[in-house]
Design an enzyme around this catalytic site. Sequence first.
Site, PDB file in Angstrom:
ATOM      1  N   SER A 188      77.815  49.688  25.696  1.00 40.96           N
ATOM      2  CA  SER A 188      79.226  50.030  25.930  1.00 40.96           C
ATOM      3  C   SER A 188      80.089  48.783  26.102  1.00 40.96           C
ATOM      4  O   SER A 188      81.259  48.777  25.704  1.00 40.96           O
ATOM      5  CB  SER A 188      79.374  50.970  27.128  1.00 40.96           C
ATOM      6  OG  SER A 188      79.085  50.309  28.338  1.00 40.96           O
ATOM      7  N   ASN A 189      79.539  47.710  26.656  1.00 43.26           N
ATOM      8  CA  ASN A 189      80.320  46.464  26.732  1.00 43.26           C
ATOM      9  C   ASN A 189      80.552  45.897  25.338  1.00 43.26           C
ATOM     10  O   ASN A 189      81.640  45.419  25.026  1.00 43.26           O
ATOM     11  CB  ASN A 189      79.606  45.450  27.625  1.00 43.26           C
ATOM     12  CG  ASN A 189      79.894  45.685  29.093  1.00 43.26           C
ATOM     13  OD1 ASN A 189      81.003  45.447  29.554  1.00 43.26           O
ATOM     14  ND2 ASN A 189      78.907  46.189  29.821  1.00 43.26           N
ATOM     15  N   LEU A 240      68.647  32.109  36.621  1.00 41.90           N
ATOM     16  CA  LEU A 240      68.948  33.510  36.312  1.00 41.90           C
ATOM     17  C   LEU A 240      70.102  34.068  37.153  1.00 41.90           C
ATOM     18  O   LEU A 240      70.101  33.949  38.372  1.00 41.90           O
ATOM     19  CB  LEU A 240      67.686  34.363  36.551  1.00 41.90           C
ATOM     20  CG  LEU A 240      67.826  35.845  36.194  1.00 41.90           C
ATOM     21  CD1 LEU A 240      67.950  36.035  34.694  1.00 41.90           C
ATOM     22  CD2 LEU A 240      66.662  36.641  36.751  1.00 41.90           C
ATOM     23  N   ASP A 241      71.059  34.696  36.468  1.00 42.78           N
ATOM     24  CA  ASP A 241      72.228  35.318  37.113  1.00 42.78           C
ATOM     25  C   ASP A 241      73.036  34.333  37.959  1.00 42.78           C
ATOM     26  O   ASP A 241      73.643  34.706  38.974  1.00 42.78           O
ATOM     27  CB  ASP A 241      71.819  36.546  37.951  1.00 42.78           C
ATOM     28  CG  ASP A 241      71.293  37.675  37.074  1.00 42.78           C
ATOM     29  OD1 ASP A 241      71.690  37.743  35.902  1.00 42.78           O
ATOM     30  OD2 ASP A 241      70.465  38.465  37.559  1.00 42.78           O
ATOM     31  N   GLU A 269      83.965  46.302  33.968  1.00 40.68           N
ATOM     32  CA  GLU A 269      83.274  45.417  33.016  1.00 40.68           C
ATOM     33  C   GLU A 269      83.966  45.468  31.661  1.00 40.68           C
ATOM     34  O   GLU A 269      84.129  44.450  30.976  1.00 40.68           O
ATOM     35  CB  GLU A 269      81.810  45.836  32.854  1.00 40.68           C
ATOM     36  CG  GLU A 269      80.972  45.657  34.106  1.00 40.68           C
ATOM     37  CD  GLU A 269      79.507  46.013  33.872  1.00 40.68           C
ATOM     38  OE1 GLU A 269      78.974  45.705  32.797  1.00 40.68           O
ATOM     39  OE2 GLU A 269      78.893  46.604  34.779  1.00 40.68           O
ATOM     40  N   ASN A 301      77.356  35.893  29.820  1.00 35.49           N
ATOM     41  CA  ASN A 301      76.699  37.135  30.248  1.00 35.49           C
ATOM     42  C   ASN A 301      77.637  37.896  31.178  1.00 35.49           C
ATOM     43  O   ASN A 301      78.536  37.315  31.780  1.00 35.49           O
ATOM     44  CB  ASN A 301      75.401  36.787  30.998  1.00 35.49           C
ATOM     45  CG  ASN A 301      74.620  38.012  31.442  1.00 35.49           C
ATOM     46  OD1 ASN A 301      74.462  38.976  30.680  1.00 35.49           O
ATOM     47  ND2 ASN A 301      74.148  38.012  32.679  1.00 35.49           N
ATOM     48  N   HIS A 333      77.198  40.397  34.560  1.00 37.83           N
ATOM     49  CA  HIS A 333      76.230  40.886  35.539  1.00 37.83           C
ATOM     50  C   HIS A 333      76.949  41.865  36.454  1.00 37.83           C
ATOM     51  O   HIS A 333      78.046  41.567  36.938  1.00 37.83           O
ATOM     52  CB  HIS A 333      75.671  39.702  36.345  1.00 37.83           C
ATOM     53  CG  HIS A 333      74.651  40.125  37.344  1.00 37.83           C
ATOM     54  ND1 HIS A 333      73.353  40.432  36.985  1.00 37.83           N
ATOM     55  CD2 HIS A 333      74.744  40.363  38.678  1.00 37.83           C
ATOM     56  CE1 HIS A 333      72.689  40.816  38.066  1.00 37.83           C
ATOM     57  NE2 HIS A 333      73.507  40.775  39.096  1.00 37.83           N
ATOM     58  N   ILE A 338      64.730  38.222  30.082  1.00 38.07           N
ATOM     59  CA  ILE A 338      64.936  36.903  30.691  1.00 38.07           C
ATOM     60  C   ILE A 338      64.653  35.874  29.616  1.00 38.07           C
ATOM     61  O   ILE A 338      63.609  35.918  28.955  1.00 38.07           O
ATOM     62  CB  ILE A 338      64.007  36.729  31.906  1.00 38.07           C
ATOM     63  CG1 ILE A 338      64.416  37.726  32.998  1.00 38.07           C
ATOM     64  CG2 ILE A 338      64.075  35.293  32.431  1.00 38.07           C
ATOM     65  CD1 ILE A 338      63.498  37.753  34.191  1.00 38.07           C
ATOM     66  N   LEU A 339      65.595  34.965  29.407  1.00 36.26           N
ATOM     67  CA  LEU A 339      65.466  33.990  28.323  1.00 36.26           C
ATOM     68  C   LEU A 339      64.858  32.699  28.853  1.00 36.26           C
ATOM     69  O   LEU A 339      65.065  32.325  30.010  1.00 36.26           O
ATOM     70  CB  LEU A 339      66.854  33.739  27.726  1.00 36.26           C
ATOM     71  CG  LEU A 339      67.448  35.000  27.086  1.00 36.26           C
ATOM     72  CD1 LEU A 339      68.953  34.886  26.930  1.00 36.26           C
ATOM     73  CD2 LEU A 339      66.787  35.287  25.740  1.00 36.26           C
TER      74      LEU A 339
HETATM   75  C1  GRF Z   1      76.059  46.644  32.276  1.00 31.91           C
HETATM   76  O1  GRF Z   1      76.217  47.151  33.557  1.00 31.91           O
HETATM   77  C2  GRF Z   1      75.910  45.142  32.327  1.00 31.91           C
HETATM   78  O2  GRF Z   1      76.652  44.559  33.344  1.00 31.91           O
HETATM   79  C3  GRF Z   1      74.448  44.984  32.614  1.00 31.91           C
HETATM   80  O3  GRF Z   1      73.811  46.010  31.896  1.00 31.91           O
HETATM   81  C4  GRF Z   1      74.731  47.072  31.663  1.00 31.91           C
HETATM   82  C5  GRF Z   1      74.812  47.245  30.175  1.00 31.91           C
HETATM   83  O4  GRF Z   1      75.565  48.356  29.790  1.00 31.91           O
HETATM   84  N1  GRF Z   1      74.035  43.644  32.287  1.00 31.91           N
HETATM   85  P1  GRF Z   1      76.009  48.507  28.264  1.00 31.91           P
HETATM   86  O5  GRF Z   1      74.750  48.422  27.408  1.00 31.91           O
HETATM   87  O6  GRF Z   1      76.991  47.420  27.951  1.00 31.91           O
HETATM   88  O7  GRF Z   1      76.621  49.879  28.181  1.00 31.91           O
END
Ligand code: GRF
Length: 207
Positions: A16-17, A147-148, A177, A110, A112, A95-96
């Site tokens: 969805s992002n 990480l993060d 997001e 990224n 998060h 994790i890369l």
């Molecule tokens: C989102 O909450 C993002 O922050 C996290 O994983 C989720 C991914 O959702 N890293 P989508 O695949 O973008 O819908």
Amino acid sequence: MRAMKRIVILISGRGSNMEAIVRAARQERWPADIAAIISNRPDASGLAFASAHGIPTAVVSNKEYPTREAFDDALQAVIDRFSPDLVVLAGFLRILTGSFVEYYAGRIINIHPSLLPSFPGLATHRQALAAGVKVHGATVHFVTADLDHGPIVAQAAVPVLADDTEEILSARVLAQEHLIYPSAIRWFVEGKLSVDNGRVHIATATQ
Ligand code: GRF
């Protein structure tokens, strides 16, 4: 005319992002091309959206590689076929390795689902509810080997309400997001971001 920036988006699931980024890039006519959507899972539902919108897709299945290093090498080779200026992790659940992240240093970003540095890792909404915080949110950051962590580009905060469940809270965060991730990427492709001593500076129109 400004050069078009090339963006490669990595997903693992619903994407969805990724959708929010593709829609914003097109509607707002960013100086950018979404060059490819790459998934580590062949069944990622986001791949259908990408194909339906005429965006090249690729799958690099981590299950087909014996080690993290071998997978990252294969992934890097596929990403580089599309010559990206920016690699966008959008729900990419792997994790890369440090060398992969180093290779794309300064051009990998990224999102998060927490207000970093609180709640790195998985199940962030559960972590937030368990901690009893009154605000929660999401963070867009440059990716580093830690990480993060990594320089923070944008954050959005939401309230945590008394009756919240993980699902309700995650939906409230996800809506944010979908706003901050496209904005942050737009700043990148417009050349507005710089990093100084681990802090991100966003150039304004007058600078
Ligand atoms: C989102 O909450 C993002 O922050 C996290 O994983 C989720 C991914 O959702 N890293 P989508 O695949 O973008 O819908």
